[in-house]
Scaffold this motif. Sequence first.
Motif, PDB file in Angstrom:
ATOM      1  N   ARG A 136       0.857  -1.193   0.000  1.00 28.81           N
ATOM      2  CA  ARG A 136       0.000   0.000   0.000  1.00 28.81           C
ATOM      3  C   ARG A 136       0.888   1.236   0.000  1.00 28.81           C
ATOM      4  O   ARG A 136       1.847   1.310   0.770  1.00 28.81           O
ATOM      5  N   LYS A 150      -7.943  -4.793  -0.479  1.00 29.23           N
ATOM      6  CA  LYS A 150      -8.872  -3.756  -0.020  1.00 29.23           C
ATOM      7  C   LYS A 150      -8.739  -3.553   1.487  1.00 29.23           C
ATOM      8  O   LYS A 150      -8.739  -4.513   2.260  1.00 29.23           O
ATOM      9  N   ASP A 151      -8.596  -2.281   1.890  1.00 25.57           N
ATOM     10  CA  ASP A 151      -8.471  -1.922   3.298  1.00 25.57           C
ATOM     11  C   ASP A 151      -9.238  -0.631   3.524  1.00 25.57           C
ATOM     12  O   ASP A 151      -8.701   0.463   3.350  1.00 25.57           O
ATOM     13  N   GLU A 152     -10.512  -0.769   3.904  1.00 26.35           N
ATOM     14  CA  GLU A 152     -11.354   0.414   4.080  1.00 26.35           C
ATOM     15  C   GLU A 152     -10.897   1.293   5.242  1.00 26.35           C
ATOM     16  O   GLU A 152     -11.125   2.499   5.231  1.00 26.35           O
ATOM     17  N   GLU A 153     -10.233   0.709   6.234  1.00 27.79           N
ATOM     18  CA  GLU A 153      -9.699   1.515   7.333  1.00 27.79           C
ATOM     19  C   GLU A 153      -8.598   2.446   6.829  1.00 27.79           C
ATOM     20  O   GLU A 153      -8.519   3.603   7.253  1.00 27.79           O
ATOM     21  N   GLU A 191      -8.349   3.630   3.793  1.00 32.46           N
ATOM     22  CA  GLU A 191      -9.041   4.668   3.028  1.00 32.46           C
ATOM     23  C   GLU A 191      -9.639   5.713   3.960  1.00 32.46           C
ATOM     24  O   GLU A 191      -9.534   6.917   3.715  1.00 32.46           O
ATOM     25  N   SER A 192     -10.255   5.257   5.049  1.00 32.11           N
ATOM     26  CA  SER A 192     -10.837   6.187   6.027  1.00 32.11           C
ATOM     27  C   SER A 192      -9.765   7.069   6.649  1.00 32.11           C
ATOM     28  O   SER A 192     -10.003   8.259   6.907  1.00 32.11           O
ATOM     29  N   GLU A 245      -8.775   9.776   4.153  1.00 32.58           N
ATOM     30  CA  GLU A 245      -9.845  10.764   4.074  1.00 32.58           C
ATOM     31  C   GLU A 245      -9.901  11.640   5.322  1.00 32.58           C
ATOM     32  O   GLU A 245     -10.081  12.860   5.232  1.00 32.58           O
ATOM     33  N   LYS A 305     -13.597  11.197  -4.511  1.00 33.11           N
ATOM     34  CA  LYS A 305     -12.942   9.890  -4.537  1.00 33.11           C
ATOM     35  C   LYS A 305     -13.462   9.094  -5.724  1.00 33.11           C
ATOM     36  O   LYS A 305     -14.662   9.039  -5.970  1.00 33.11           O
ATOM     37  N   GLU A 346     -13.826   5.477  -8.104  1.00 31.12           N
ATOM     38  CA  GLU A 346     -14.106   4.064  -7.861  1.00 31.12           C
ATOM     39  C   GLU A 346     -12.789   3.305  -7.740  1.00 31.12           C
ATOM     40  O   GLU A 346     -11.733   3.827  -8.057  1.00 31.12           O
ATOM     41  N   ASP A 347     -12.858   2.063  -7.296  1.00 31.23           N
ATOM     42  CA  ASP A 347     -11.682   1.200  -7.270  1.00 31.23           C
ATOM     43  C   ASP A 347     -11.362   0.795  -8.707  1.00 31.23           C
ATOM     44  O   ASP A 347     -12.237   0.350  -9.434  1.00 31.23           O
TER      45      ASP A 347
END
Length: 101
Positions: A27, A61-64, A66-67, A70, A82, A84-85
Motif C-alpha cells: 500500500r 482492499k483496506d477500508e480503514e 481509506e478512512s 480521508e 474519490k 471508484e476502485d
Amino acid sequence: MTMQEVLETTGLPVWYFTPKGKKLPARYLVWYGNGQNAANADDTLYFRKNGYIAEYYYSKKDEEAESEIEAVLLDNGYLFEKSEDVYIDDEGVYLIYYYIS
C-alpha cells in the motif's frame, strides 16, 4: 504543511509523482499537482488554492486505510472527491484517485 507532509501523516509511504526504481510496498500513495483555482475581479486576486491528485495503490482492499487518508485530508482543511476502485491488470494492483481541493 505541504501536501507531502499531510499525506505522510497517514503512515503510508508517499511519493511525489512516481516511485521509479523502488520495490513497492503493498500500500502506498503518489501525489502531484492538479492546477490552481482562483477567484478574481476588477484586476484583484481574492483567493487561490492549489489542487492535487493523490493516487492510493493497494494489493488488498483496506477500508480503514481509506478512512485514514480521508480523515487526514479533512482534518487539514482539504475537500476531495474519490474515484471508484480501479484494477491495473498489468501491475496486479488496485488504485483509487483522490481529487483534492
